[in-house]
Design a protein around this motif. Structure first.
Motif, PDB file in Angstrom:
ATOM      1  N   GLY A   1      40.646  37.038  44.551  1.00 43.77           N
ATOM      2  CA  GLY A   1      39.614  36.748  45.542  1.00 43.77           C
ATOM      3  C   GLY A   1      38.246  36.688  44.889  1.00 43.77           C
ATOM      4  N   GLU A   2      37.238  36.711  45.711  1.00 46.32           N
ATOM      5  CA  GLU A   2      35.856  36.644  45.222  1.00 46.32           C
ATOM      6  C   GLU A   2      35.428  38.026  44.745  1.00 46.32           C
ATOM      7  OE1 GLU A   2      33.859  34.098  44.671  1.00 46.32           O
ATOM      8  OE2 GLU A   2      35.330  32.678  45.418  1.00 46.32           O
ATOM      9  N   ILE A   3      35.511  38.235  43.442  1.00 50.61           N
ATOM     10  CA  ILE A   3      35.134  39.534  42.868  1.00 50.61           C
ATOM     11  C   ILE A   3      33.888  39.414  42.007  1.00 50.61           C
ATOM     12  CG2 ILE A   3      37.480  40.457  42.938  1.00 50.61           C
ATOM     13  CD1 ILE A   3      37.712  39.813  39.952  1.00 50.61           C
ATOM     14  N   GLY A   4      33.226  38.295  42.107  1.00 50.44           N
ATOM     15  CA  GLY A   4      32.000  38.089  41.330  1.00 50.44           C
ATOM     16  C   GLY A   4      32.222  37.084  40.225  1.00 50.44           C
ATOM     17  N   ASP A   5      31.265  36.180  40.099  1.00 49.22           N
ATOM     18  CA  ASP A   5      31.378  35.112  39.107  1.00 49.22           C
ATOM     19  C   ASP A   5      31.457  35.644  37.688  1.00 49.22           C
ATOM     20  OD1 ASP A   5      31.312  33.291  41.131  1.00 49.22           O
ATOM     21  OD2 ASP A   5      29.226  32.692  40.817  1.00 49.22           O
ATOM     22  N   GLN A   6      30.600  36.592  37.369  1.00 52.04           N
ATOM     23  CA  GLN A   6      30.608  37.118  35.998  1.00 52.04           C
ATOM     24  C   GLN A   6      31.922  37.816  35.692  1.00 52.04           C
ATOM     25  OE1 GLN A   6      27.060  39.550  35.554  1.00 52.04           O
ATOM     26  NE2 GLN A   6      26.430  38.244  33.835  1.00 52.04           N
ATOM     27  N   ARG A   7      32.395  38.585  36.632  1.00 52.36           N
ATOM     28  CA  ARG A   7      33.638  39.317  36.411  1.00 52.36           C
ATOM     29  C   ARG A   7      34.811  38.347  36.230  1.00 52.36           C
ATOM     30  NH1 ARG A   7      35.924  44.237  40.132  1.00 52.36           N
ATOM     31  NH2 ARG A   7      37.509  44.888  38.655  1.00 52.36           N
ATOM     32  N   LEU A   8      34.860  37.293  37.039  1.00 52.60           N
ATOM     33  CA  LEU A   8      35.923  36.298  36.879  1.00 52.60           C
ATOM     34  C   LEU A   8      35.839  35.625  35.510  1.00 52.60           C
ATOM     35  CD1 LEU A   8      36.005  34.595  40.391  1.00 52.60           C
ATOM     36  CD2 LEU A   8      37.867  35.859  39.298  1.00 52.60           C
ATOM     37  N   THR A   9      34.639  35.300  35.087  1.00 50.23           N
ATOM     38  CA  THR A   9      34.460  34.654  33.799  1.00 50.23           C
ATOM     39  C   THR A   9      34.881  35.582  32.663  1.00 50.23           C
ATOM     40  OG1 THR A   9      32.641  33.338  34.704  1.00 50.23           O
ATOM     41  CG2 THR A   9      32.801  33.476  32.300  1.00 50.23           C
ATOM     42  N   VAL A  10      34.500  36.845  32.764  1.00 45.45           N
ATOM     43  CA  VAL A  10      34.884  37.825  31.734  1.00 45.45           C
ATOM     44  C   VAL A  10      36.399  38.012  31.727  1.00 45.45           C
ATOM     45  CG1 VAL A  10      34.736  40.264  31.073  1.00 45.45           C
ATOM     46  CG2 VAL A  10      32.667  39.005  31.688  1.00 45.45           C
ATOM     47  N   MET A  11      37.013  38.102  32.904  1.00 50.57           N
ATOM     48  CA  MET A  11      38.471  38.259  32.967  1.00 50.57           C
ATOM     49  C   MET A  11      39.176  37.052  32.354  1.00 50.57           C
ATOM     50  SD  MET A  11      38.882  40.002  36.728  1.00 50.57           S
ATOM     51  CE  MET A  11      40.658  39.948  36.754  1.00 50.57           C
ATOM     52  N   ALA A  12      38.667  35.845  32.635  1.00 48.38           N
ATOM     53  CA  ALA A  12      39.262  34.640  32.052  1.00 48.38           C
ATOM     54  C   ALA A  12      39.102  34.654  30.538  1.00 48.38           C
ATOM     55  CB  ALA A  12      38.620  33.391  32.656  1.00 48.38           C
ATOM     56  N   ALA A  13      37.929  35.042  30.062  1.00 48.41           N
ATOM     57  CA  ALA A  13      37.698  35.113  28.611  1.00 48.41           C
ATOM     58  C   ALA A  13      38.633  36.138  27.971  1.00 48.41           C
ATOM     59  CB  ALA A  13      36.240  35.453  28.327  1.00 48.41           C
ATOM     60  N   LEU A  14      38.851  37.254  28.647  1.00 53.28           N
ATOM     61  CA  LEU A  14      39.752  38.272  28.103  1.00 53.28           C
ATOM     62  C   LEU A  14      41.196  37.780  28.063  1.00 53.28           C
ATOM     63  CD1 LEU A  14      38.287  41.524  29.693  1.00 53.28           C
ATOM     64  CD2 LEU A  14      38.227  40.837  27.285  1.00 53.28           C
ATOM     65  N   THR A  15      41.626  37.018  29.058  1.00 57.32           N
ATOM     66  CA  THR A  15      42.993  36.481  29.020  1.00 57.32           C
ATOM     67  C   THR A  15      43.147  35.490  27.866  1.00 57.32           C
ATOM     68  OG1 THR A  15      42.533  34.733  30.637  1.00 57.32           O
ATOM     69  CG2 THR A  15      43.406  36.804  31.492  1.00 57.32           C
ATOM     70  N   VAL A  16      42.106  34.691  27.635  1.00 55.47           N
ATOM     71  CA  VAL A  16      42.139  33.757  26.501  1.00 55.47           C
ATOM     72  C   VAL A  16      42.176  34.548  25.189  1.00 55.47           C
ATOM     73  CG1 VAL A  16      40.836  32.000  25.245  1.00 55.47           C
ATOM     74  CG2 VAL A  16      41.016  31.869  27.735  1.00 55.47           C
ATOM     75  N   ALA A  17      41.362  35.583  25.080  1.00 60.48           N
ATOM     76  CA  ALA A  17      41.335  36.406  23.862  1.00 60.48           C
ATOM     77  C   ALA A  17      42.685  37.078  23.640  1.00 60.48           C
ATOM     78  CB  ALA A  17      40.220  37.441  23.951  1.00 60.48           C
ATOM     79  N   ASP A  18      43.312  37.549  24.719  1.00 60.70           N
ATOM     80  CA  ASP A  18      44.625  38.182  24.633  1.00 60.70           C
ATOM     81  C   ASP A  18      45.664  37.194  24.103  1.00 60.70           C
ATOM     82  OD1 ASP A  18      46.509  40.355  25.116  1.00 60.70           O
ATOM     83  OD2 ASP A  18      47.216  39.150  26.818  1.00 60.70           O
ATOM     84  N   GLU A  19      45.649  35.994  24.646  1.00 66.22           N
ATOM     85  CA  GLU A  19      46.584  34.970  24.177  1.00 66.22           C
ATOM     86  C   GLU A  19      46.320  34.608  22.718  1.00 66.22           C
ATOM     87  OE1 GLU A  19      46.465  31.653  26.841  1.00 66.22           O
ATOM     88  OE2 GLU A  19      47.182  32.842  28.535  1.00 66.22           O
ATOM     89  N   LEU A  20      45.069  34.586  22.337  1.00 73.95           N
ATOM     90  CA  LEU A  20      44.708  34.272  20.951  1.00 73.95           C
ATOM     91  C   LEU A  20      45.231  35.352  19.998  1.00 73.95           C
ATOM     92  CD1 LEU A  20      43.220  32.407  18.990  1.00 73.95           C
ATOM     93  CD2 LEU A  20      41.141  33.702  19.477  1.00 73.95           C
ATOM     94  N   VAL A  21      45.086  36.607  20.392  1.00 73.22           N
ATOM     95  CA  VAL A  21      45.601  37.710  19.568  1.00 73.22           C
ATOM     96  C   VAL A  21      47.122  37.612  19.458  1.00 73.22           C
ATOM     97  CG1 VAL A  21      45.927  40.217  19.501  1.00 73.22           C
ATOM     98  CG2 VAL A  21      43.668  39.268  19.958  1.00 73.22           C
ATOM     99  N   ASP A  22      47.803  37.368  20.594  1.00 70.24           N
ATOM    100  CA  ASP A  22      49.263  37.216  20.571  1.00 70.24           C
ATOM    101  C   ASP A  22      49.676  36.053  19.685  1.00 70.24           C
ATOM    102  OD1 ASP A  22      49.547  39.361  22.292  1.00 70.24           O
ATOM    103  OD2 ASP A  22      49.962  38.133  24.071  1.00 70.24           O
TER     104      ASP A  22
END
Length: 127
Positions: A44-65
């Motif tokens: 849901g709507e949890i804040g633009d910055q938080r969504l962007t940070v969460m998306a960046a973290l998922t990308v970083a996680d996939e990159l590490v894997d």
């Protein structure tokens, strides 16, 4: 240097990139935008910055894997190369041993042939 506009989390950003990399940058921005949209749908709507940070973290996680998988595959490849070298060395040794055995057999056959073709010593023919 080229400049293009990308949309991330509903906002437009002007980005610089090397000439010829425009489509790649657009695809990357679209991928990030899709991740943010997926997270928005999930949380849901949890804040633009938080969504962007969460998306960046998922990308970083996939990159590490991906990096770990690459390292594992590189280790496996190196091990296979080592096995190939050992197998090639064994094959060369086997070829050499076979060649030596054939040469030895050929020498023995040649000696036997020469012995059989010698004239008899006491006048008695064999054969």
């Amino acid at each position: 240097m080229s400049h293009i506009n990308v949309v991330i989390n509903g906002r437009q950003y002007r980005m610089a990139c090397e000439a010829g990399q425009e489509n790649r940058l657009l695809r990357l921005a679209e991928s990030l935008e899709a991740r943010i949209a997926g997270l928005r749908g999930k949380f849901g709507e949890i804040g633009d910055q938080r969504l962007t940070v969460m998306a960046a973290l998922t990308v970083a996680d996939e990159l590490v894997d991906a990096g770990q998988r690459i390292r594992g595959l590189e280790e496996e490849l190196n091990a296979l190369r080592d096995v190939r070298v050992v197998a090639a060395d064994r094959a060369r040794a086997t070829q050499s041993a076979v060649a030596n055995a054939l040469n030895s057999a050929s020498d023995r056959i040649e000696k036997m042939t020469q012995a059989l073709n010698r004239p008899p010593r006491n006048g008695i023919a064999i054969g």
